[in-house]
Design an enzyme around this catalytic site. Structure first.
Site, PDB file in Angstrom:
ATOM      1  N   HIS A 242       0.830  -1.205   0.000  1.00 15.33           N
ATOM      2  CA  HIS A 242       0.000   0.000   0.000  1.00 15.33           C
ATOM      3  C   HIS A 242       0.868   1.260   0.000  1.00 15.33           C
ATOM      4  O   HIS A 242       0.554   2.237   0.671  1.00 15.33           O
ATOM      5  CB  HIS A 242      -0.945  -0.004   1.206  1.00 15.33           C
ATOM      6  CG  HIS A 242      -2.039  -1.007   1.067  1.00 15.33           C
ATOM      7  ND1 HIS A 242      -2.818  -1.431   2.119  1.00 15.33           N
ATOM      8  CD2 HIS A 242      -2.504  -1.689  -0.016  1.00 15.33           C
ATOM      9  CE1 HIS A 242      -3.694  -2.318   1.690  1.00 15.33           C
ATOM     10  NE2 HIS A 242      -3.516  -2.494   0.408  1.00 15.33           N
ATOM     11  N   HIS A 360     -13.233  -1.583  -4.006  1.00 16.26           N
ATOM     12  CA  HIS A 360     -13.457  -2.898  -3.386  1.00 16.26           C
ATOM     13  C   HIS A 360     -14.968  -2.980  -3.225  1.00 16.26           C
ATOM     14  O   HIS A 360     -15.532  -2.546  -2.228  1.00 16.26           O
ATOM     15  CB  HIS A 360     -12.738  -3.020  -2.041  1.00 16.26           C
ATOM     16  CG  HIS A 360     -11.242  -3.059  -2.211  1.00 16.26           C
ATOM     17  ND1 HIS A 360     -10.370  -2.967  -1.169  1.00 16.26           N
ATOM     18  CD2 HIS A 360     -10.469  -3.190  -3.313  1.00 16.26           C
ATOM     19  CE1 HIS A 360      -9.116  -3.026  -1.620  1.00 16.26           C
ATOM     20  NE2 HIS A 360      -9.160  -3.156  -2.917  1.00 16.26           N
ATOM     21  N   GLU A 383      -5.504  -9.973 -10.047  1.00 18.26           N
ATOM     22  CA  GLU A 383      -4.289  -9.213  -9.727  1.00 18.26           C
ATOM     23  C   GLU A 383      -3.265  -9.983  -8.894  1.00 18.26           C
ATOM     24  O   GLU A 383      -2.951  -9.591  -7.771  1.00 18.26           O
ATOM     25  CB  GLU A 383      -4.663  -7.926  -8.994  1.00 18.26           C
ATOM     26  CG  GLU A 383      -5.627  -8.093  -7.817  1.00 18.26           C
ATOM     27  CD  GLU A 383      -5.877  -6.777  -7.093  1.00 18.26           C
ATOM     28  OE1 GLU A 383      -4.883  -6.115  -6.738  1.00 18.26           O
ATOM     29  OE2 GLU A 383      -7.042  -6.423  -6.887  1.00 18.26           O
ATOM     30  N   ARG A 405       3.156  -6.754  -9.812  1.00 18.97           N
ATOM     31  CA  ARG A 405       1.730  -7.097  -9.798  1.00 18.97           C
ATOM     32  C   ARG A 405       1.175  -6.736 -11.173  1.00 18.97           C
ATOM     33  O   ARG A 405       1.593  -5.738 -11.765  1.00 18.97           O
ATOM     34  CB  ARG A 405       0.983  -6.324  -8.701  1.00 18.97           C
ATOM     35  CG  ARG A 405      -0.523  -6.589  -8.695  1.00 18.97           C
ATOM     36  CD  ARG A 405      -1.226  -6.165  -7.394  1.00 18.97           C
ATOM     37  NE  ARG A 405      -1.214  -4.741  -7.133  1.00 18.97           N
ATOM     38  CZ  ARG A 405      -0.448  -4.148  -6.244  1.00 18.97           C
ATOM     39  NH1 ARG A 405       0.392  -4.847  -5.506  1.00 18.97           N
ATOM     40  NH2 ARG A 405      -0.504  -2.828  -6.065  1.00 18.97           N
ATOM     41  N   GLU A 407      -2.613  -6.298 -12.838  1.00 23.63           N
ATOM     42  CA  GLU A 407      -4.025  -6.256 -12.428  1.00 23.63           C
ATOM     43  C   GLU A 407      -4.902  -5.762 -13.570  1.00 23.63           C
ATOM     44  O   GLU A 407      -4.657  -4.706 -14.143  1.00 23.63           O
ATOM     45  CB  GLU A 407      -4.176  -5.307 -11.234  1.00 23.63           C
ATOM     46  CG  GLU A 407      -5.625  -5.112 -10.813  1.00 23.63           C
ATOM     47  CD  GLU A 407      -5.786  -4.284  -9.541  1.00 23.63           C
ATOM     48  OE1 GLU A 407      -4.942  -3.406  -9.286  1.00 23.63           O
ATOM     49  OE2 GLU A 407      -6.776  -4.521  -8.818  1.00 23.63           O
TER      50      GLU A 407
HETATM   51  N1  GLY Z   1      -5.803  -0.665  -5.723  1.00 24.90           N
HETATM   52  C1  GLY Z   1      -6.393  -1.449  -4.758  1.00 24.90           C
HETATM   53  C2  GLY Z   1      -6.394  -2.861  -5.156  1.00 24.90           C
HETATM   54  O1  GLY Z   1      -5.737  -3.228  -6.101  1.00 24.90           O
HETATM   55  O2  GLY Z   1      -7.096  -3.654  -4.598  1.00 24.90           O
HETATM   56 MN    MN Z   2      -7.498  -4.256  -6.969  1.00 22.02          MN
HETATM   57 MN    MN Z   3      -5.214  -1.991  -7.733  1.00 22.50          MN
END
Ligand code: GLY
Ligand code: MN
Ligand code: MN
Length: 438
Positions: A242, A360, A383, A405, A407
């Protein structure tokens, strides 16, 4: 903007009222205005549940749904028109606008709610109201119900039960309509264009916040805003899940992880791309990257109707564990490594989440203790990642500070899924070609 039509908002309210049943009433407050400091407010963003049912963008409003009520089933309480306030802060719909433009059956000034709401609650058994989000409003709702209870002797019937709206409403929000998908597609496209711009801009010597500025520029010029604070992390920061500071210089030889998405017409995109600061992956960076990409592809392949929520994650875990073993970062038998969760040292988060009006997003992941099964119209992120922090014991130095990552956002379709954010490359050769051409 291809907003949902008024008819769609009407359909949503009708559906919720059907689900609530005749003896119920629903009460939803608008999001409160929040102060940043002194007299400066945070940008106002309507509450997602409230907006989903009303399309009404103003603060200081309350929506009430009273199924089967003959005179008016949908009642809005809103700010009154106010000549001077509107000169300072902009137009208000007022009660007349709430009915004429937003389809309320009846509308009243918010200042009159104490007088009117108890009368709407009277005779209803269940109050659908989500406690705990807005304590100040919670007290008012309880106060209105208690007032009725004290009047029981005069024959008034007070509701007996509070029920959270989450279960019914969030299940509705989980399935995106055609209009919602159009907005999510656009949100995904704008997010992708922003990532392309950031990728072309990236080079050694520039700052993480300069990369962020490129993303924001692209969001804003398309009428979108961020859907969450962007993560722009280079080198060691790519391993901080984060990371928010976004204030380091981009160094030759490091990777850059960019997790940024926009909100367009109330719908979020959520995209991560990882690429080399200088435009060329090192052998180790590419090896790790390819494992994550393979995991993402394996996970996306599992997103289809009939599969359950955890299948993409299981696929990602299997691919990542096998990949970490192949490149020498895990040792042992594959099934044992999966069972013991050995991969969690490097892949410590879930493979995705629901996506929609909230990044989310709402919606249950399990139903009666079983993973939810995918159905067309659900939208989620995929992701997977691998993060190898400096100092990881037993890991050769050349792998340190590699955080990757990838996503993307996908919508479940009959027979499979559609990627909404595919316009920004994922293949390492394509990324290198794009960066070389910048
Ligand atoms: N950016 C927040 C997530 O990837 O969950
Ligand atoms: Mn996400
Ligand atoms: Mn994200």
């Amino acid at each position: 903007m291809a907003e949902p039509t008024r008819a769609e908002f009407t359909r949503r309210r009708a559906q919720l009222m059907r689900l609530m049943g005749a003896n119920a009433i629903a009460v939803l407050p608008a999001a409160p205005v929040r102060m940043r400091n002194n007299d400066v407010e945070y940008d106002y963003r309507q509450d997602s549940d409230f907006y989903y049912l009303t399309g009404f963008p103003e603060p200081e409003a309350v929506a009430v749904l009273v199924p089967g009520r003959p005179v008016a089933q949908y009642v809005l309480f809103v700010r009154e028109r106010h000549r001077e306030r509107e000169i300072w802060d902009g137009r208000r719909a007022g009660p007349a606008g709430a009915t004429a433009q937003y389809g309320a059956d009846d509308a009243f000034p918010i200042a009159d709610i104490d007088e009117i709401l108890p009368g709407l609650l009277e005779g209803r058994e269940r109050v659908y109201y989500t406690m705990g989000l807005n304590p100040e409003f919670d007290h008012r709702v309880i106060g209105w119900v208690n007032r009725l209870r004290t009047q029981a002797r005069s024959g008034l019937h007070a509701p007996q039960e509070f029920v959270s709206l989450n279960h019914l409403l969030h299940d509705m929000r989980l399935f995106k309509s055609r209009a919602e998908l159009a907005l999510m597609r656009r949100s995904g496209q704008i997010g992708a264009v922003a990532h392309l711009r950031a990728m072309r801009f990236c080079r050694p010597g520039r700052m993480e916040f300069e990369v962020m500025a490129e993303l924001l520029h692209e969001f804003r010029r398309h009428g979108a805003d961020t859907s969450y604070p962007p993560i722009v992390g280079s080198g060691p920061n790519s391993c901080v899940l984060h990371y928010r500071a976004n204030n380091a210089r981009l160094n030759e030889g490091d990777l850059l992880l960019v997790d940024a998405g926009c909100e367009y017409g109330y719908y979020a995109s959520d995209i991560t791309r990882t690429y080399p600061v200088n435009g060329r992956f090192t052998t180790e960076q590419r090896a790790v990257y390819e494992v994550v990409l393979e995991a993402q592809q394996a996970a996306i392949a599992r997103v289809k109707p009939g599969n359950h929520w955890n299948e993409p994650h299981d696929a990602a875990v299997r691919t990542i564990t096998a990949g970490l073993k192949r490149i020498g970062l895990l040792r042992g038998a594959l099934p044992a490594l999966i069972r013991s969760g050995a991969y969690k040292r490097f892949f410590m988060h879930r493979t995705g989440h629901w996506l929609g009006m909230d990044v989310h997003d709402v919606g249950d992941y399990k139903l009666e203790d079983e993973w939810r099964v995918f159905e067309p119209g659900m939208v989620l992120t995929v992701e997977p990642g691998i993060y190898i922090a400096a100092g990881s014991s037993g890991v050769p130095r050349r792998f340190w500070n590699i955080g990757v990552r990838i996503e993307d956002d996908v919508v479940v379709r009959p027979g499979g899924c559609e990627v909404l954010t595919g316009e920004v490359p994922r293949e390492p050769d394509e990324i290198e070609a794009l960066m070389a051409a910048a």
